[in-house]
Design a protein around this motif. Sequence first.
Motif, PDB file in Angstrom:
ATOM      1  N   ASN A  81       0.835  -1.203   0.000  1.00 45.59           N
ATOM      2  CA  ASN A  81       0.000   0.000   0.000  1.00 45.59           C
ATOM      3  C   ASN A  81       0.870   1.253   0.000  1.00 45.59           C
ATOM      4  N   ILE A  82       1.908   1.254   0.828  1.00 44.38           N
ATOM      5  CA  ILE A  82       2.839   2.383   0.866  1.00 44.38           C
ATOM      6  C   ILE A  82       3.568   2.524  -0.462  1.00 44.38           C
ATOM      7  N   SER A  83       3.996   1.400  -1.032  1.00 40.52           N
ATOM      8  CA  SER A  83       4.693   1.425  -2.324  1.00 40.52           C
ATOM      9  C   SER A  83       3.820   2.049  -3.403  1.00 40.52           C
ATOM     10  N   GLY A  84       2.512   1.755  -3.345  1.00 38.32           N
ATOM     11  CA  GLY A  84       1.584   2.352  -4.302  1.00 38.32           C
ATOM     12  C   GLY A  84       1.516   3.859  -4.146  1.00 38.32           C
ATOM     13  N   LYS A  85       1.561   4.332  -2.900  1.00 35.45           N
ATOM     14  CA  LYS A  85       1.539   5.781  -2.647  1.00 35.45           C
ATOM     15  C   LYS A  85       2.830   6.439  -3.141  1.00 35.45           C
TER      16      LYS A  85
END
Length: 209
Positions: A81-85
């Motif tokens: 999820n963080i990587s997507g952000k």
Amino acid sequence: MFKDIDFKKALQELPEKEKDKLILRLLRRDMDLAEKLYFELVDTDSIEDKRRIMEINISKQIHRFSENFHSLDYIAIEMRNISGKISHHVKITKDKFGEISLNLHMLNEVIEQNDFSLTHSKPQKSTKFYNYVIVRTFKILLLIQALHEDFLLDFKEDLNRLGVNISKHKILLKTANYNSLDINWILEAEIPENILQIHKEIKAAGFLK
């Protein structure tokens, strides 16, 4: 099929009001484009400002899930999820430096804040986490290699920190070795010039999955 040059000419010849309507209609359908144009044309925050905001938000998110969850494979989902952000941030700002620094920040913070889980979790129930860390580490090395060599010095400290964090956890280090990630590349910030070819060969052999 119309030619691209003809299409551009037709757009240029549209009345200004029609152009405005088309642009607004397009922006309503493509929020990424709207956000990108806002950043480029209106936003007073610099790329560095946006990067700092991202870093703060990443730290807050990591602290939240590290306090509440101990399943490493669930934590891997949060990391994605963080990587997507981070990817969204890069898409909007074209912040290639930030793509590297923010990913390094994420990996280091996650490993350091989940020391207990890394020490006590059963390896067979945490393979997604271990693999994700190593896959992401390879991506960081590839991104650094794609920049001018002078930038390597900017990441040396965080790379060494990541190398130490991986080294002190037996299963993480074992996963790195299994996937042919030489920990000294990170500890010493000495990335092979042919890292892209090495990465391709490792993936072709069925690793880094």
